[in-house]
Design an enzyme around this catalytic site. Structure first.
Site: not given
Length: 367
Positions: A102, A171, A195
């Protein structure tokens, strides 16, 4: 109904009390005769939901008055572009620390906007650790420094956040709200909800107001953070149901003792699985090195692919969902976000121990 033992990486498990309350209110929200999904985002009922979720998040994460909270769409992936569009000025350089797929994707999007520099990376060691400060390059004079706080694919996590002389961007999609965080030290935090915060559809932004005011975005009004800040995230129709669910999850988080209580529970859950790995005498091999292991995603492999396939098949037969590793690297992964109960992790640890002891037997039993 028997609830699944859900270890999916995302969309992930949601707290059962949250789902039950949403089910109860789904058709008739607070006696209005309408679902929250049918209401105007300008009406008083949704306004209470919107402002309530914002206030709860501010309280739970101890967000200072210097920072703004936004509810946007597009997931974390859109933020890969929005951050440099707003803050990477011409003749400036943005710094990125690579700790997994990511962070690589975030870097690639920034490269399309302007100059970038990799300050540190653990790619050569297959992303098994978080780079130590001694491994960093020069981070002076950067437009900002970007990190990914938790790496779902590789199972590593920043356990301490660095002090920097430039705006720090993180992030936090896969570990937001899982532990106390000094939000004031960040220029900007972004996180997809699916999540730890709720269902997919809403992305939470926590940004320093002064830094927002320095944005030089001239490409798109919609991709300007200030557009949404000035409209209280209501510039366009927001994902109303996702924000409603976010509010319910935040209410549940308060009942768990806030981020301190959740952190304690998450450490207890991950300890069960890491103990099963470390005591297996090499049968299970954790990907993350000691000191970098995630409390959200426990990744491991078995001695060979045939055993892994058999392990995953038998786990599925016994009600365990989502234990396959990411398609890019394989292996096994247990995602144990806030809503995954301790009892589910306990059962998984018992299953792992039983499988290790019986893997060569023709018949496999697990109670």
């Amino acid at each position: 109904m028997v609830r699944a033992l859900n270890f999916s990486a995302g969309p992930a498990a949601l707290p059962l009390p949250v789902l039950e309350k949403a089910q109860k209110e789904f058709v008739n929200y607070q006696g209005t005769g309408m679902s929250i999904m049918e209401m105007s985002h300008r009406g008083k009922h949704y306004d209470a939901v919107h402002s309530g979720a914002k206030a709860r998040l501010k309280n739970l994460m101890n967000v200072p008055d210097t920072h703004e909270i936004l509810f946007l769409q597009g997931g974390a992936s859109l933020q890969f572009s929005m951050v440099p569009i707003n803050f990477l000025k011409k003749n400036e350089t943005a710094g990125y620390i690579l700790t997994g797929s990511w962070s690589e994707k975030a870097l690639k999007e920034a490269e399309k906007i302007g100059k970038t520099k990799v300050i540190a990376s653990s790619k050569e060691s297959l992303y098994r650790s978080i780079p130590s400060r001694s491994e960093w390059g020069d981070e002076k004079d950067l437009a900002y420094l970007h990190i990914t706080s938790n790496n779902t694919i590789y199972g590593t996590q920043w356990h301490e956040f660095p002090d920097t002389n430039v705006p720090l961007v993180a992030d936090m999609s896969s570990d937001i709200l899982s532990r106390p965080v000094d939000t004031g030290k960040f220029g900007l935090i972004y996180a997809g909800a699916q999540k730890n915060l709720g269902p997919s559809g809403v992305t939470v932004i926590i940004a320093n107001k002064q830094w927002l005011s320095q944005s030089t975005n001239s490409l798109s009004k919609f991709l300007d953070y200030n557009t949404h800040a000035s409209a209280d995230s209501l510039y366009n129709t927001p994902p109303t149901f996702a924000i409603y669910m976010l509010g319910l999850v935040l209410e549940w988080a308060e009942e768990q003792g806030g981020t301190e209580g959740l952190e304690r529970k998450n450490k207890e859950k991950s300890a069960l699985l890491y103990d099963s790995i470390e005591s297996s005498e090499g049968f299970y091999r954790g990907h993350a090195l000691n000191g970098s292991g995630s409390h959200m995603n426990v990744t491991f492999t078995l001695p060979d692919q045939d055993l892994e396939k058999d392990f995953l098949a038998k786990a599925s037969e016994h009600g365990f969902i989502g234990l396959n590793g990411h398609r890019s690297i394989g292996g096994c992964r247990a995602s144990i976000y806030n809503a995954v109960p301790y009892e589910a992790c306990e059962k998984l640890a018992e299953f792992m121990n039983s499988y290790r002891k019986n893997h060569s037997a023709r018949s496999f039993t697990f109670q």
